[in-house]
Design a protein around this motif. Structure first.
Motif, PDB file in Angstrom:
ATOM      1  N   CYS A  73       0.834  -1.211   0.000  1.00  0.00           N
ATOM      2  CA  CYS A  73       0.000   0.000   0.000  1.00  0.00           C
ATOM      3  C   CYS A  73       0.868   1.260   0.000  1.00  0.00           C
ATOM      4  CB  CYS A  73      -0.942   0.004   1.193  1.00  0.00           C
ATOM      5  SG  CYS A  73      -2.224  -1.265   1.101  1.00  0.00           S
ATOM      6  N   ASP A  74       1.967   1.229   0.762  1.00  0.00           N
ATOM      7  CA  ASP A  74       2.870   2.382   0.800  1.00  0.00           C
ATOM      8  C   ASP A  74       3.488   2.636  -0.565  1.00  0.00           C
ATOM      9  OD1 ASP A  74       2.368   2.754   3.490  1.00  0.00           O
ATOM     10  OD2 ASP A  74       4.206   1.764   4.174  1.00  0.00           O
ATOM     11  N   ARG A  75       3.923   1.568  -1.211  1.00  0.00           N
ATOM     12  CA  ARG A  75       4.544   1.718  -2.534  1.00  0.00           C
ATOM     13  C   ARG A  75       3.524   2.163  -3.582  1.00  0.00           C
ATOM     14  NH1 ARG A  75       8.928  -3.276  -3.256  1.00  0.00           N
ATOM     15  NH2 ARG A  75      10.444  -2.473  -1.730  1.00  0.00           N
ATOM     16  N   ALA A  76       2.309   1.638  -3.469  1.00  0.00           N
ATOM     17  CA  ALA A  76       1.253   2.034  -4.406  1.00  0.00           C
ATOM     18  C   ALA A  76       0.929   3.521  -4.239  1.00  0.00           C
ATOM     19  CB  ALA A  76       0.003   1.189  -4.171  1.00  0.00           C
ATOM     20  N   LYS A  77       0.814   3.956  -2.995  1.00  0.00           N
ATOM     21  CA  LYS A  77       0.536   5.373  -2.728  1.00  0.00           C
ATOM     22  C   LYS A  77       1.655   6.254  -3.258  1.00  0.00           C
ATOM     23  CE  LYS A  77      -0.683   8.596   0.976  1.00  0.00           C
ATOM     24  NZ  LYS A  77      -0.913   8.766   2.431  1.00  0.00           N
ATOM     25  N   GLU A  78       2.894   5.796  -3.121  1.00  0.00           N
ATOM     26  CA  GLU A  78       4.042   6.553  -3.619  1.00  0.00           C
ATOM     27  C   GLU A  78       3.947   6.755  -5.125  1.00  0.00           C
ATOM     28  OE1 GLU A  78       8.873   6.435  -3.080  1.00  0.00           O
ATOM     29  OE2 GLU A  78       7.829   4.531  -3.387  1.00  0.00           O
ATOM     30  N   GLN A  79       3.502   5.724  -5.857  1.00  0.00           N
ATOM     31  CA  GLN A  79       3.362   5.836  -7.306  1.00  0.00           C
ATOM     32  C   GLN A  79       2.295   6.859  -7.685  1.00  0.00           C
ATOM     33  OE1 GLN A  79       5.480   4.415  -9.639  1.00  0.00           O
ATOM     34  NE2 GLN A  79       6.509   4.054  -7.694  1.00  0.00           N
ATOM     35  N   VAL A  80       1.195   6.871  -6.946  1.00  0.00           N
ATOM     36  CA  VAL A  80       0.133   7.849  -7.202  1.00  0.00           C
ATOM     37  C   VAL A  80       0.649   9.261  -6.943  1.00  0.00           C
ATOM     38  CG1 VAL A  80      -2.134   8.679  -6.472  1.00  0.00           C
ATOM     39  CG2 VAL A  80      -1.728   6.232  -6.699  1.00  0.00           C
ATOM     40  N   THR A  81       1.367   9.440  -5.832  1.00  0.00           N
ATOM     41  CA  THR A  81       1.920  10.747  -5.489  1.00  0.00           C
ATOM     42  C   THR A  81       2.898  11.227  -6.557  1.00  0.00           C
ATOM     43  OG1 THR A  81       1.686  10.308  -3.119  1.00  0.00           O
ATOM     44  CG2 THR A  81       3.230  12.045  -3.766  1.00  0.00           C
ATOM     45  N   ASN A  82       3.782  10.325  -6.995  1.00  0.00           N
ATOM     46  CA  ASN A  82       4.756  10.683  -8.039  1.00  0.00           C
ATOM     47  C   ASN A  82       4.061  11.083  -9.330  1.00  0.00           C
ATOM     48  OD1 ASN A  82       6.842  10.111  -6.297  1.00  0.00           O
ATOM     49  ND2 ASN A  82       7.280   8.095  -7.136  1.00  0.00           N
ATOM     50  N   CYS A  83       3.002  10.370  -9.659  1.00  0.00           N
ATOM     51  CA  CYS A  83       2.251  10.644 -10.883  1.00  0.00           C
ATOM     52  C   CYS A  83       1.619  12.036 -10.816  1.00  0.00           C
ATOM     53  CB  CYS A  83       1.172   9.575 -11.062  1.00  0.00           C
ATOM     54  SG  CYS A  83       0.604   9.382 -12.756  1.00  0.00           S
ATOM     55  N   LYS A  84       1.076  12.371  -9.663  1.00  0.00           N
ATOM     56  CA  LYS A  84       0.464  13.694  -9.486  1.00  0.00           C
ATOM     57  C   LYS A  84       1.504  14.802  -9.559  1.00  0.00           C
ATOM     58  CE  LYS A  84      -3.599  12.515  -6.676  1.00  0.00           C
ATOM     59  NZ  LYS A  84      -4.257  12.699  -5.364  1.00  0.00           N
ATOM     60  N   GLU A  85       2.671  14.565  -8.938  1.00  0.00           N
ATOM     61  CA  GLU A  85       3.725  15.579  -8.907  1.00  0.00           C
ATOM     62  C   GLU A  85       4.304  15.849 -10.295  1.00  0.00           C
ATOM     63  OE1 GLU A  85       6.503  14.086  -6.067  1.00  0.00           O
ATOM     64  OE2 GLU A  85       5.389  14.877  -4.339  1.00  0.00           O
ATOM     65  N   GLN A  86       4.309  14.842 -11.145  1.00  0.00           N
ATOM     66  CA  GLN A  86       4.848  14.993 -12.493  1.00  0.00           C
ATOM     67  C   GLN A  86       3.850  15.626 -13.455  1.00  0.00           C
ATOM     68  OE1 GLN A  86       6.108  11.040 -13.573  1.00  0.00           O
ATOM     69  NE2 GLN A  86       7.609  10.933 -11.921  1.00  0.00           N
ATOM     70  N   SER A  87       2.604  15.708 -13.038  1.00  0.00           N
ATOM     71  CA  SER A  87       1.547  16.218 -13.909  1.00  0.00           C
ATOM     72  C   SER A  87       1.453  17.733 -13.861  1.00  0.00           C
ATOM     73  CB  SER A  87       0.205  15.611 -13.489  1.00  0.00           C
ATOM     74  OG  SER A  87      -0.867  16.224 -14.178  1.00  0.00           O
ATOM     75  N   LEU A  88       1.029  18.330 -14.975  1.00  0.00           N
ATOM     76  CA  LEU A  88       0.780  19.762 -15.018  1.00  0.00           C
ATOM     77  C   LEU A  88      -0.587  20.104 -14.436  1.00  0.00           C
ATOM     78  CD1 LEU A  88       2.069  20.531 -18.627  1.00  0.00           C
ATOM     79  CD2 LEU A  88       3.258  20.969 -16.483  1.00  0.00           C
ATOM     80  N   GLY A  89      -1.362  19.076 -14.175  1.00  0.00           N
ATOM     81  CA  GLY A  89      -2.684  19.291 -13.599  1.00  0.00           C
ATOM     82  C   GLY A  89      -3.789  19.502 -14.621  1.00  0.00           C
ATOM     83  N   ASP A  90      -3.468  19.359 -15.897  1.00  0.00           N
ATOM     84  CA  ASP A  90      -4.471  19.537 -16.947  1.00  0.00           C
ATOM     85  C   ASP A  90      -5.119  18.189 -17.263  1.00  0.00           C
ATOM     86  OD1 ASP A  90      -6.038  20.175 -19.081  1.00  0.00           O
ATOM     87  OD2 ASP A  90      -4.413  20.785 -20.416  1.00  0.00           O
ATOM     88  N   ILE A  91      -6.374  18.039 -16.899  1.00  0.00           N
ATOM     89  CA  ILE A  91      -7.055  16.760 -17.145  1.00  0.00           C
ATOM     90  C   ILE A  91      -7.890  16.801 -18.432  1.00  0.00           C
ATOM     91  CG2 ILE A  91      -7.108  16.122 -14.703  1.00  0.00           C
ATOM     92  CD1 ILE A  91     -10.053  17.025 -14.659  1.00  0.00           C
ATOM     93  N   THR A  92      -7.689  17.873 -19.223  1.00  0.00           N
ATOM     94  CA  THR A  92      -8.375  17.963 -20.509  1.00  0.00           C
ATOM     95  C   THR A  92      -8.020  16.767 -21.382  1.00  0.00           C
ATOM     96  OG1 THR A  92      -8.265  20.379 -20.442  1.00  0.00           O
ATOM     97  CG2 THR A  92      -8.691  19.365 -22.587  1.00  0.00           C
ATOM     98  N   VAL A  93      -9.009  16.219 -22.061  1.00  0.00           N
ATOM     99  CA  VAL A  93      -8.791  15.111 -22.992  1.00  0.00           C
ATOM    100  C   VAL A  93      -8.980  15.627 -24.413  1.00  0.00           C
ATOM    101  CG1 VAL A  93      -9.555  12.828 -23.736  1.00  0.00           C
ATOM    102  CG2 VAL A  93      -9.585  13.420 -21.304  1.00  0.00           C
ATOM    103  N   ILE A  94      -8.013  15.360 -25.271  1.00  0.00           N
ATOM    104  CA  ILE A  94      -8.134  15.731 -26.683  1.00  0.00           C
ATOM    105  C   ILE A  94      -9.124  14.777 -27.345  1.00  0.00           C
ATOM    106  CG2 ILE A  94      -6.934  16.055 -28.876  1.00  0.00           C
ATOM    107  CD1 ILE A  94      -6.080  18.032 -26.721  1.00  0.00           C
ATOM    108  N   THR A  95     -10.162  15.331 -27.933  1.00  0.00           N
ATOM    109  CA  THR A  95     -11.238  14.548 -28.538  1.00  0.00           C
ATOM    110  C   THR A  95     -11.222  14.703 -30.063  1.00  0.00           C
ATOM    111  OG1 THR A  95     -12.725  16.422 -28.130  1.00  0.00           O
ATOM    112  CG2 THR A  95     -12.694  14.663 -26.480  1.00  0.00           C
ATOM    113  N   PRO A  96     -11.936  13.840 -30.791  1.00  0.00           N
ATOM    114  CA  PRO A  96     -11.899  13.904 -32.258  1.00  0.00           C
ATOM    115  C   PRO A  96     -12.271  15.258 -32.844  1.00  0.00           C
ATOM    116  CG  PRO A  96     -12.872  11.841 -31.553  1.00  0.00           C
ATOM    117  CD  PRO A  96     -12.682  12.659 -30.316  1.00  0.00           C
ATOM    118  N   ASP A  97     -13.170  15.994 -32.180  1.00  0.00           N
ATOM    119  CA  ASP A  97     -13.590  17.295 -32.716  1.00  0.00           C
ATOM    120  C   ASP A  97     -12.491  18.356 -32.619  1.00  0.00           C
ATOM    121  OD1 ASP A  97     -14.424  16.925 -29.843  1.00  0.00           O
ATOM    122  OD2 ASP A  97     -14.666  19.084 -30.003  1.00  0.00           O
ATOM    123  N   MET A  98     -11.431  18.055 -31.874  1.00  0.00           N
ATOM    124  CA  MET A  98     -10.306  18.982 -31.734  1.00  0.00           C
ATOM    125  C   MET A  98      -9.194  18.648 -32.727  1.00  0.00           C
ATOM    126  SD  MET A  98     -10.243  18.917 -27.561  1.00  0.00           S
ATOM    127  CE  MET A  98      -8.971  20.159 -27.335  1.00  0.00           C
TER     128      MET A  98
END
Length: 201
Positions: A73-98
């Motif tokens: 659980c500790d290692r799994a949580k660490e991966q989630v934290t690392n993923c968040k820290e590396q993200s710009l925070g933009d959860i926009t999804v590019i869709t076909p209309d774009m």
């Protein structure tokens, strides 16, 4: 740990340890495995896989299931934290209309392409991980025989290959998220400078 693997119906067994729990978010796949015949019944490790072999790394062994699950659980949580820290925070999804399709005679070279969300793992289904600047490869022409496109991820500038069958379409500059525009300009500038230095030799 010795790299011995048996894969049967998605059951992964290495050195007699069979994976019973798996959590893959971010860069590492955290697992718990069990071997009823070993001196230590439970193992927590990272599972590394490629087309040639699979192996456990950074292993911890114990006969205490709850101890192993705590580490898991500790290692799994660490991966989630690392993923968040590396993200710009933009959860926009590019869709076909774009996006747009290539015009007749066009290739992907020198264009921003978006990957299909379904080609990415869930935590990466967003514009940060979809957008690439295509530069080379035998997959630039979708009608050709090759599928590899060497490209720069616009968010991270990481250079690696994508497959043309995973491309959703071309994203023109006016459709790009605002954060991507200066990053694209910087990538193009760095590529041009590298080419100029190469030509000077």
């Amino acid at each position: 740990m010795k790299e011995v693997i048996a894969l049967n119906n998605d059951i992964i067994t290495i050195d007699g340890y069979t994976v019973i729990h798996s959590f893959f978010v971010g860069e590492k796949n955290v697992i718990v495995a069990e071997n009823l015949k070993a001196d230590y019944r439970f193992l927590c490790a990272y599972l590394e896989e490629n087309e040639v072999f699979s192996q456990f790394t950074d292993c911890a062994l114990s006969n205490d299931y709850l101890e192993i699950m705590t580490l898991y659980c500790d290692r799994a949580k660490e991966q989630v934290t690392n993923c968040k820290e590396q993200s710009l925070g933009d959860i926009t999804v590019i869709t076909p209309d774009m996006c747009r399709k290539l015009n007749e005679g066009e290739t992907y070279k020198g264009k921003v392409v978006a990957l299909k969300p379904e080609s990415l793992r869930r935590e990466y289904e967003n514009a940060e991980n979809q957008l690439y600047y295509a530069v080379s490869g035998n997959g630039l022409n979708p009608k050709g025989l090759g599928t590899k496109i060497y490209a720069y991820n616009i968010a991270t500038k990481a250079h690696h290959y994508i497959r043309n069958y995973d491309v959703l379409g071309v994203v023109d500059k006016d459709k790009l998220p605002e954060w991507a525009k200066p990053k694209l300009t910087k990538i193009k500038k760095e590529i041009k400078e590298k080419e100029e230095r190469r030509n000077e030799r």
